[in-house]
Design a protein around this motif. Structure first.
Motif, mmCIF file in Angstrom:
data_model
loop_
_atom_site.group_PDB
_atom_site.id
_atom_site.type_symbol
_atom_site.label_atom_id
_atom_site.label_comp_id
_atom_site.label_asym_id
_atom_site.label_seq_id
_atom_site.Cartn_x
_atom_site.Cartn_y
_atom_site.Cartn_z
ATOM 1 N N ILE A 20 12.816 13.939 -5.257
ATOM 2 C CA ILE A 20 12.848 12.726 -6.089
ATOM 3 C C ILE A 20 13.772 11.695 -5.452
ATOM 4 N N LYS A 21 14.944 12.142 -5.011
ATOM 5 C CA LYS A 21 15.914 11.244 -4.388
ATOM 6 C C LYS A 21 15.350 10.659 -3.094
ATOM 7 N N GLU A 22 14.685 11.484 -2.304
ATOM 8 C CA GLU A 22 14.095 11.014 -1.046
ATOM 9 C C GLU A 22 13.048 9.938 -1.299
ATOM 10 N N VAL A 23 12.201 10.150 -2.293
ATOM 11 C CA VAL A 23 11.136 9.189 -2.590
ATOM 12 C C VAL A 23 11.727 7.879 -3.108
ATOM 13 N N ARG A 24 12.779 7.969 -3.941
ATOM 14 C CA ARG A 24 13.419 6.752 -4.438
ATOM 15 C C ARG A 24 13.997 5.931 -3.294
ATOM 16 N N LYS A 25 14.627 6.605 -2.317
ATOM 17 C CA LYS A 25 15.180 5.890 -1.163
ATOM 18 C C LYS A 25 14.065 5.286 -0.321
ATOM 19 N N ASN A 26 12.962 6.002 -0.211
ATOM 20 C CA ASN A 26 11.822 5.493 0.555
ATOM 21 C C ASN A 26 11.265 4.224 -0.103
ATOM 22 N N GLU A 72 0.833 -1.193 0.000
ATOM 23 C CA GLU A 72 0.000 0.000 0.000
ATOM 24 C C GLU A 72 0.878 1.258 0.000
ATOM 25 N N GLU A 73 1.851 1.301 0.895
ATOM 26 C CA GLU A 73 2.770 2.440 0.923
ATOM 27 C C GLU A 73 3.622 2.468 -0.339
ATOM 28 N N LEU A 74 3.968 1.289 -0.834
ATOM 29 C CA LEU A 74 4.798 1.193 -2.033
ATOM 30 C C LEU A 74 4.067 1.795 -3.232
ATOM 31 N N VAL A 75 2.797 1.492 -3.367
ATOM 32 C CA VAL A 75 2.011 2.026 -4.479
ATOM 33 C C VAL A 75 1.934 3.541 -4.381
ATOM 34 N N ALA A 76 1.706 4.050 -3.180
ATOM 35 C CA ALA A 76 1.617 5.501 -2.984
ATOM 36 C C ALA A 76 2.947 6.176 -3.300
ATOM 37 N N ALA A 77 4.051 5.562 -2.885
ATOM 38 C CA ALA A 77 5.371 6.139 -3.138
ATOM 39 C C ALA A 77 5.683 6.146 -4.635
ATOM 40 N N LYS A 78 5.310 5.075 -5.328
ATOM 41 C CA LYS A 78 5.562 5.025 -6.771
ATOM 42 C C LYS A 78 4.733 6.065 -7.516
ATOM 43 N N LYS A 79 3.496 6.291 -7.059
ATOM 44 C CA LYS A 79 2.667 7.331 -7.677
ATOM 45 C C LYS A 79 3.280 8.705 -7.448
ATOM 46 N N GLU A 80 3.766 8.923 -6.227
ATOM 47 C CA GLU A 80 4.393 10.208 -5.923
ATOM 48 C C GLU A 80 5.625 10.421 -6.789
ATOM 49 N N LEU A 81 6.436 9.381 -6.958
ATOM 50 C CA LEU A 81 7.631 9.475 -7.790
ATOM 51 C C LEU A 81 7.255 9.797 -9.233
ATOM 52 N N PHE A 82 6.219 9.151 -9.741
ATOM 53 C CA PHE A 82 5.762 9.435 -11.104
ATOM 54 C C PHE A 82 5.366 10.898 -11.238
ATOM 55 N N ASN A 83 4.596 11.399 -10.256
ATOM 56 C CA ASN A 83 4.154 12.784 -10.304
ATOM 57 C C ASN A 83 5.333 13.751 -10.224
ATOM 58 N N LEU A 84 6.326 13.430 -9.389
ATOM 59 C CA LEU A 84 7.499 14.290 -9.272
ATOM 60 C C LEU A 84 8.286 14.318 -10.576
#
Length: 50
Positions: A28-34, A1-13
């Motif tokens: 972008i770097k922070e989200v990739r590490k997350n 669930e968190e993974l899907v949200a993080a990937k969506k955020e990365l796409f938007n960024l």
């Protein structure tokens, strides 16, 4: 669930960065590490279940 949200955020960024609307590019770097952290936790839980 968190993974899907993080990937969506990365796409938007990435999309905002491509259209020059992104101010904080370090996000972008922070989200990739997350995403990597979340994936590591998933693998560890799967290995512990075995």
């Amino acid at each position: 669930e968190e993974l899907v949200a993080a990937k969506k955020e990365l796409f938007n960024l990435r999309f905002q960065n491509a259209t020059n609307q992104l101010d904080n590019t370090s996000r972008i770097k922070e989200v990739r590490k997350n995403i990597a952290r979340i994936q590591t936790m998933i693998v560890e839980k799967a290995n512990a279940a075995e």
